[in-house]
Design an enzyme around this catalytic site. Structure first.
Site, PDB file in Angstrom:
ATOM      1  CD  GLU A 105      -5.718  -4.456 -12.405  1.00 19.79           C
ATOM      2  OE1 GLU A 105      -4.844  -4.942 -13.299  1.00 19.79           O
ATOM      3  OE2 GLU A 105      -6.243  -4.940 -11.384  1.00 19.79           O
ATOM      4  CB  SER A 110      -9.365 -17.402 -20.480  1.00 16.64           C
ATOM      5  OG  SER A 110      -8.504 -17.840 -19.224  1.00 16.64           O
ATOM      6  N   GLY A 128      -3.803 -12.723  -4.414  1.00 16.30           N
ATOM      7  CA  GLY A 128      -2.867 -11.486  -4.087  1.00 16.30           C
ATOM      8  C   GLY A 128      -1.594 -11.821  -4.895  1.00 16.30           C
ATOM      9  CG  HIS A 180      -2.119  -1.073   1.086  1.00 15.93           C
ATOM     10  ND1 HIS A 180      -3.094  -1.069   0.211  1.00 15.93           N
ATOM     11  CD2 HIS A 180      -1.972  -2.325   1.494  1.00 15.93           C
ATOM     12  CE1 HIS A 180      -3.839  -2.290   0.438  1.00 15.93           C
ATOM     13  NE2 HIS A 180      -2.937  -3.089   1.156  1.00 15.93           N
ATOM     14  CG  ASP A 188      -0.046  -5.789  -8.350  1.00 14.61           C
ATOM     15  OD1 ASP A 188       0.854  -5.660  -7.426  1.00 14.61           O
ATOM     16  OD2 ASP A 188      -1.306  -5.783  -8.240  1.00 14.61           O
TER      17      ASP A 188
HETATM   18  C1  GLA Z   1      -2.745  -4.633  -4.814  1.00 18.87           C
HETATM   19  C2  GLA Z   1      -2.695  -3.653  -5.972  1.00 18.87           C
HETATM   20  C3  GLA Z   1      -1.130  -3.156  -5.803  1.00 18.87           C
HETATM   21  C4  GLA Z   1      -0.811  -2.477  -4.574  1.00 18.87           C
HETATM   22  C5  GLA Z   1      -0.805  -3.620  -3.619  1.00 18.87           C
HETATM   23  C6  GLA Z   1      -0.975  -3.377  -1.956  1.00 18.87           C
HETATM   24  O1  GLA Z   1      -2.022  -5.624  -5.352  1.00 18.87           O
HETATM   25  O2  GLA Z   1      -2.899  -3.976  -7.357  1.00 18.87           O
HETATM   26  O3  GLA Z   1      -1.170  -1.790  -6.754  1.00 18.87           O
HETATM   27  O4  GLA Z   1      -1.467  -1.196  -3.964  1.00 18.87           O
HETATM   28  O5  GLA Z   1      -2.475  -4.106  -3.839  1.00 18.87           O
HETATM   29  O6  GLA Z   1       0.617  -2.850  -1.920  1.00 18.87           O
END
Ligand code: GLA
Length: 377
Positions: free
Chosen positions: A163, A71, A127, A38, A175
């Site tokens: 996104e 997919s 995640g 975050h 990401d």
């Molecule tokens: C998700 C979001 C990222 C980042 C994380 C928290 O993965 O896609 O951009 O904010 O949460 O670190």
């Protein structure tokens, strides 16, 4: 890295759907964030690495303005369609592809119609950035197909914008940058404001385990958005552009913030410092220090940022109880998702299963091991 299917099998899947062969194929990995959670939407620092699991995109040009995409992991492989220039949110996986084509067009690139087949080994909703791996693999395949002059950083920015806009998830840049620039065995120290990055090899003695809690997060849902808004509110009240700009001298100002903004901002400020320290620890192969920073990051996410859940805390506790573990923390957006564990690369193959078993007894019944890396011996 071993692909999940051979070329021949992958080719026949494409042909089965679209009645011809694909022209280009590309892959992109999922990621696990080692530390720096975050912080990306606050202009701060992150330290992700790629996981071995990848997403693979196969494409072939069409002569019309249609995109037909399927997919193996979504909708039982059924084909979804849209017309270029008419992208609109449907609340389905195809939105990621629509987001990508809409953003490429917004940047003035002439996107041709195409057929697309996706296969992914990146666990969904854990995640580990299955969505970034999808965006980046498709963008790589399209870049190749149409000869777009896009570098890897721009590719990441296109994925993020797809996104943010079409999917409607207000995510930061971590990401997509990790999927586009990171590799297995190398951590990517990234300044999310300047997008300057440094590749730091993960020491041979380090082993990483990722345990999925089985509790699903949903970034498009309110919690992530609310945290982001709280950070922006805190920055506004403190008179800084982003929380990244809160210098050490101005740290006492945090005390002026009302709760929960004080704790939210404290997490971001201390997490940025931990990323800097963790990068230094990684360069020196100081795994005990890196592990302590993992632990401190988890506590900060749990108590100050409040993004953990009981099942995740149970996995973290189970991991820490294992000999040879240096530290463990919630990784990714939170509200469920996965735990990253730093351990010695001592070849103890039972460590992961033992953590999962202990966690299952202690409140994480759906826990499962999703990534193991690190050299043995
Ligand atoms: C998700 C979001 C990222 C980042 C994380 C928290 O993965 O896609 O951009 O904010 O949460 O670190």
């Amino acid at each position: 890295m071993a692909a999940t299917t051979t070329e021949a099998e992958a080719g026949s899947d494409f042909r089965e759907r679209f009645g011809r062969n694909f022209e280009r194929a590309a892959q992109a990995p999922g990621r696990v964030n080692l530390i720096g959670e975050h912080t990306d939407y606050n202009g701060g620092f992150v330290l992700p690495t790629a996981i071995p699991q990848k997403t693979r995109a196969e494409v072939a040009r069409r002569s019309d303005r249609r995109v037909r995409a399927a997919s193996a992991e979504a909708d039982r492989g059924r084909i979804s369609e849209f017309v270029l220039g008419e992208e609109t949110r449907r609340g389905a996986w195809i939105d990621y592809i629509q987001g990508v084509t809409a953003e490429l067009a917004r940047r003035g690139l002439a996107v041709p119609g195409f057929d697309l087949w996706i296969q992914s080994a990146v666990p969904l909703g854990s995640g580990l950035s299955s969505s970034a791996a999808l965006e980046v693999s498709v963008l790589r395949a399209l870049r190749d197909l149409a000869g777009f002059p896009l570098d890897d950083v721009t590719l990441a920015l296109v994925g993020q914008r797809a996104e943010n806009d079409l999917v409607g998830a207000p995510v930061g840049i971590m990401d997509q940058m990790a999927s586009s620039l990171a590799d297995v065995g190398v951590a990517l120290f990234l300044d999310t404001r300047s997008l300057a990055s440094e590749r730091i090899p993960i020491p041979r003695g380090a082993g990483l385990l990722v345990v999925d809690s089985g509790v699903r997060h949903d970034h498009a849902s309110g919690d992530y958005r609310r945290r982001r808004a709280e950070c922006e509110d805190a920055a506004r009240r403190l008179g800084v552009r982003e929380l990244r700009d809160l210098t050490v001298e101005r740290r006492p100002d945090l005390e002026r913030l009302p709760e929960p903004l004080r704790r939210r901002a404290r997490h971001v400020v201390t997490e940025n410092e931990r990323v800097i320290e963790a990068s230094a620890a990684l360069r020196r192969s100081d795994l005990p220090l890196l592990g302590r920073l993992f632990d401190a990051s988890h506590e900060s996410q749990r108590d100050d940022f409040e993004v953990s859940v009981p099942a995740v805390d149970a996995i973290v506790a189970a991991a820490r109880a294992e000999p040879g573990v240096f530290g463990a923390r919630l990784t990714g957006g939170g509200f469920g998702g996965s735990v990253v564990v730093l351990a010695g690369a001592d070849g103890d193959a039972d460590r992961g299963p033992r953590i999962v078993e202990r966690a299952a007894r202690a409140g994480a019944p759906a826990a499962r091991l999703v990534v193991v890396s690190g050299e043995k011996g």
